[in-house]
Design a protein around this motif. Structure first.
Motif, short mmCIF file in Angstrom:
data_model
loop_
_atom_site.label_atom_id
_atom_site.label_comp_id
_atom_site.label_asym_id
_atom_site.label_seq_id
_atom_site.Cartn_x
_atom_site.Cartn_y
_atom_site.Cartn_z
N CYS A 1 0.83 -1.21 0.00
CA CYS A 1 0.00 0.00 0.00
C CYS A 1 0.87 1.26 0.00
O CYS A 1 0.57 2.23 -0.72
N PHE A 2 1.94 1.23 0.79
CA PHE A 2 2.83 2.39 0.85
C PHE A 2 3.48 2.65 -0.50
O PHE A 2 3.51 3.79 -0.99
N GLY A 3 3.99 1.60 -1.13
CA GLY A 3 4.65 1.76 -2.43
C GLY A 3 3.70 2.29 -3.49
O GLY A 3 4.04 3.20 -4.25
N LEU A 4 2.48 1.74 -3.52
CA LEU A 4 1.50 2.20 -4.51
C LEU A 4 1.00 3.61 -4.18
O LEU A 4 0.73 4.40 -5.10
N GLY A 5 0.91 3.93 -2.89
CA GLY A 5 0.51 5.28 -2.49
C GLY A 5 1.54 6.32 -2.93
O GLY A 5 1.18 7.38 -3.44
N VAL A 6 2.81 6.00 -2.73
CA VAL A 6 3.88 6.90 -3.18
C VAL A 6 3.85 7.03 -4.70
O VAL A 6 3.99 8.13 -5.26
N GLY A 7 3.65 5.91 -5.38
CA GLY A 7 3.59 5.94 -6.84
C GLY A 7 2.43 6.79 -7.34
O GLY A 7 2.58 7.55 -8.30
#
Length: 253
Positions: free
Chosen positions: A47-53
């Motif tokens: 979730c964090f990686g996709l949120g940053v993306g």
């Protein structure tokens, strides 16, 4: 400095969201072991990686407007509901409501409520906090409508879609109204369903056969084979989130 604080806050937000969703799932299911299928740390990192993306694709690593935050909320909760639906076929109330909330605020004017004069007035003249509050109220209302539709199907003994599936199927329409975005979203969803029906490896990647069997049995649909079913959020949630990101990118250009 502010960007570092945002990243820290986003990481904390993802962990809290995942914990809340899994905690709610533990009370929703009879078998507590079902919730243990969700790897909290792994899902939080995803979730964090996709949120940053999503934030970077939106053109700003540090969100400045309500729609910027809404896009991140939509992406995070789309990921949570999709992964949870895939692993367990269960989606707790908080996941459905928060996903609806993200769908309404990623672009309030574009959403299905955009044609309502009251909603237009709120978006035009109210503060971001008021718009977010109104969106949360509407998210709860939409979820209650889905629950009532599910209860009506049970009463009539003609179950077609569960409350969660109703939300999943309606998600592109809720997020994009009757615009081109929802049309493309439904086209992509139909394409995924057709391809998953033709290619077994894709179906196995999208769905857990054991979870599907359990879900179908819980609904009394024992005559339906898992190979003929798919978790709705696995299809509609990622597609809606991806479409929202794509529209945000095209708007920023």
């Amino acid at each position: 400095m502010m960007q570092a604080l945002f990243l820290l806050g986003l990481g904390l937000f993802c962990m809290i969201c995942v914990w809340c969703a899994v905690h709610a799932l533990q009370f929703l299911t009879v078998d507590r072991a079902i919730a243990a299928r969700i790897g909290r740390l792994r899902l939080s990192v995803l979730c964090f990686g996709l949120g940053v993306g999503a934030a970077m694709a939106d053109g700003v690593l540090l969100p400045m407007h309500l729609s910027d935050f809404g896009l991140v909320v939509l992406v995070v909760w789309a990921t949570i509901t999709a992964m949870m639906d895939r692993a367990t076929t269960w989606v707790p109330d908080i996941s459905a409501v928060m996903l609806l909330f993200g769908a309404l605020i990623h672009d309030p004017a574009l959403s299905a409520l955009g044609w309502l004069p009251v909603w237009q007035a709120v978006c035009a003249g109210a503060s971001p906090a008021c718009v977010a509050g109104a969106a949360m109220v509407w998210a709860v209302i939409l979820w209650l409508i889905a629950l009532l539709a599910f209860k009506a199907q049970l009463a009539l003994r003609c179950l077609v879609l569960t409350a969660a599936d109703i939300v999943a199927v309606a998600l592109p329409l809720i997020a994009f109204g009757t615009s081109l975005g929802s049309t493309i979203g439904y086209f992509l969803a139909a394409l995924v369903v057709v391809l998953a029906g033709r290619f077994a490896p894709l179906h196995r990647w999208l769905a857990e056969a054991r979870a599907l069997r359990e879900g179908l049995d819980d609904l009394g649909q024992t005559d339906i084979a898992p190979s003929r079913a798919l978790p709705a959020f696995v299809i509609f949630a990622p597609i809606t989130a991806a479409m929202a990101v794509a529209l945000s990118v095209s708007g920023a250009m």
